[in-house]
Write an enzyme that holds these catalytic residues in place. Structure first.
Site, short mmCIF file in Angstrom:
data_model
loop_
_atom_site.label_atom_id
_atom_site.label_comp_id
_atom_site.label_asym_id
_atom_site.label_seq_id
_atom_site.Cartn_x
_atom_site.Cartn_y
_atom_site.Cartn_z
N TRP A 169 202.01 54.01 75.13
CA TRP A 169 203.35 54.53 74.96
C TRP A 169 203.23 56.06 75.09
O TRP A 169 202.62 56.70 74.24
CB TRP A 169 203.88 54.23 73.57
CG TRP A 169 204.42 52.89 73.21
CD1 TRP A 169 205.68 52.64 72.75
CD2 TRP A 169 203.75 51.61 73.17
NE1 TRP A 169 205.83 51.29 72.44
CE2 TRP A 169 204.66 50.63 72.70
CE3 TRP A 169 202.46 51.19 73.51
CZ2 TRP A 169 204.34 49.30 72.56
CZ3 TRP A 169 202.13 49.85 73.37
CH2 TRP A 169 203.05 48.93 72.90
N ILE A 203 201.31 51.70 81.45
CA ILE A 203 201.97 52.90 80.93
C ILE A 203 203.40 52.55 80.55
O ILE A 203 204.12 51.93 81.33
CB ILE A 203 201.95 54.02 82.00
CG1 ILE A 203 200.51 54.41 82.34
CG2 ILE A 203 202.77 55.23 81.54
CD1 ILE A 203 200.39 55.23 83.61
N LYS A 204 203.78 52.96 79.35
CA LYS A 204 205.16 52.74 78.91
C LYS A 204 205.84 54.09 78.72
O LYS A 204 205.35 54.94 77.97
CB LYS A 204 205.20 51.97 77.59
CG LYS A 204 206.63 51.78 77.06
CD LYS A 204 206.64 51.22 75.64
CE LYS A 204 208.08 51.11 75.13
NZ LYS A 204 208.15 50.75 73.69
N VAL A 205 206.95 54.30 79.41
CA VAL A 205 207.76 55.51 79.25
C VAL A 205 209.23 55.12 79.17
O VAL A 205 209.59 53.96 79.41
CB VAL A 205 207.54 56.50 80.43
CG1 VAL A 205 206.15 57.11 80.39
CG2 VAL A 205 207.82 55.83 81.77
#
Length: 304
Positions: A169, A203-205
């Site tokens: 995150w 990947i977390k955005v």
């Protein structure tokens, strides 16, 4: 389990990883109704720790029960379920093998405004709980950013030795970043790139807004041929910043939205080449059958 060509193509982008990491990434990518498509829908339930149980679950009281979230993710045929140690431990034996799980190793709480997270789990906890990956949060821009980055590097390296991929995150905040800037296109692209540089496998955005925080870059963006007024083009730009589309990038659902607004956002994420969504409050705060119906609609969008 035979991988689809799409999953094989994605896994080829992860050079210098071991067989365990690729096997666990493959398990997540092949699970549920989106299995084999290269798209993911993940249920994250760390909000009880982050925002408090009543703010998170009072609107839908069955969600106080950890087993509720396992069942929601399984019945909706999602890609994976991510949660802190306590929630996962409360159902890890009962639901073992039924859905890939991600142990969220660090968490914040809303009892103060410190831009930091405590370590509440370990790689060995993830292994004991049968997890397919570890999850971690960093706050680029925070006064504690370097501590968090160094913690992630140590934990992700340990996880990799046991074949566990890392889900990062990457949430910019603090320091000189304005509230609006936390979702600005240039800041989200920076956050995604930092996560890729740190070796995150997923990947977390947040979905990026049209705002540009760094005014020195505004002319550069204005001169770019891409029309960033469209969310799909902004999503594509974030993927480009994650090693030229070579990293898996999923986007958060954010604050509660009405159904049409959420589905329109999902359509734009899909159109822009995003790898999917990691949606918590917009699902578990709804009655279970309504949440499952919504998740099915989201899955159908990502299948297109």
């Amino acid at each position: 389990m035979a991988y689809t060509n799409k999953v094989i193509e994605i896994l080829k982008n992860y050079e210098n990883t071991n067989a365990g990491i690729k096997a666990n990434l493959g398990r997540i990518l092949m699970h549920g109704d989106l299995g084999g498509t290269g798209k993911l829908v993940i249920l994250p339930v760390d909000q009880g720790h982050e925002h408090g149980p009543d703010k998170s679950f009072l609107v839908n009281p069955p969600a106080y029960d950890p087993e509720y979230h396992y069942k929601l993710a399984i019945e909706a045929k999602l890609s994976a379920y991510a949660a802190p140690y306590g929630f996962l431990e409360a159902g890890s034996e009962t639901f073992a093998g039924q859905i890939p799980t991600i142990l969220k190793i660090n968490s914040s709480n809303s009892l103060n405004d410190q831009k930091y997270q405590s370590l509440n789990g370990s790689v060995k906890d993830a292994l004991r709980l049968g997890c397919s990956a570890i999850g971690f949060t960093i706050y680029p821009g925070s006064e504690y950013q370097y501590d968090m980055i160094e913690e992630f590097r140590e934990i992700s390296f340990e996880a990799s030795q046991y074949g566990l991929p890392s889900v990062l995150w990457s949430y910019p905040r603090g320091g000189n970043i304005s509230k609006e800037g936390e979702t600005s296109l240039d800041i989200i692209s920076y956050a995604a790139h930092i996560a890729a540089q740190l070796g995150a496998h997923i990947i977390k955005v947040k979905p990026p807004s049209i705002n540009i925080e760094n005014k020195d870059l505004k002319k550069t963006y204005d001169n770019n041929k891409d029309d960033f007024s469209h969310l799909s083009n902004r999503i594509s730009h974030i993927k480009k910043c994650a090693f030229n589309y070579k990293r898996i990038v999923v986007f958060s659902g954010g604050n509660s939205k009405n159904t049409d607004e959420l589905l329109n956002e999902i359509k734009e994420i899909n159109l822009g080449g995003g790898n999917g969504s990691i949606i918590g409050r917009n699902t578990f705060q709804r009655p279970k059958q309504e949440a499952i119906s919504l998740l099915k609609k989201i899955i159908e969008i990502y299948k297109k």
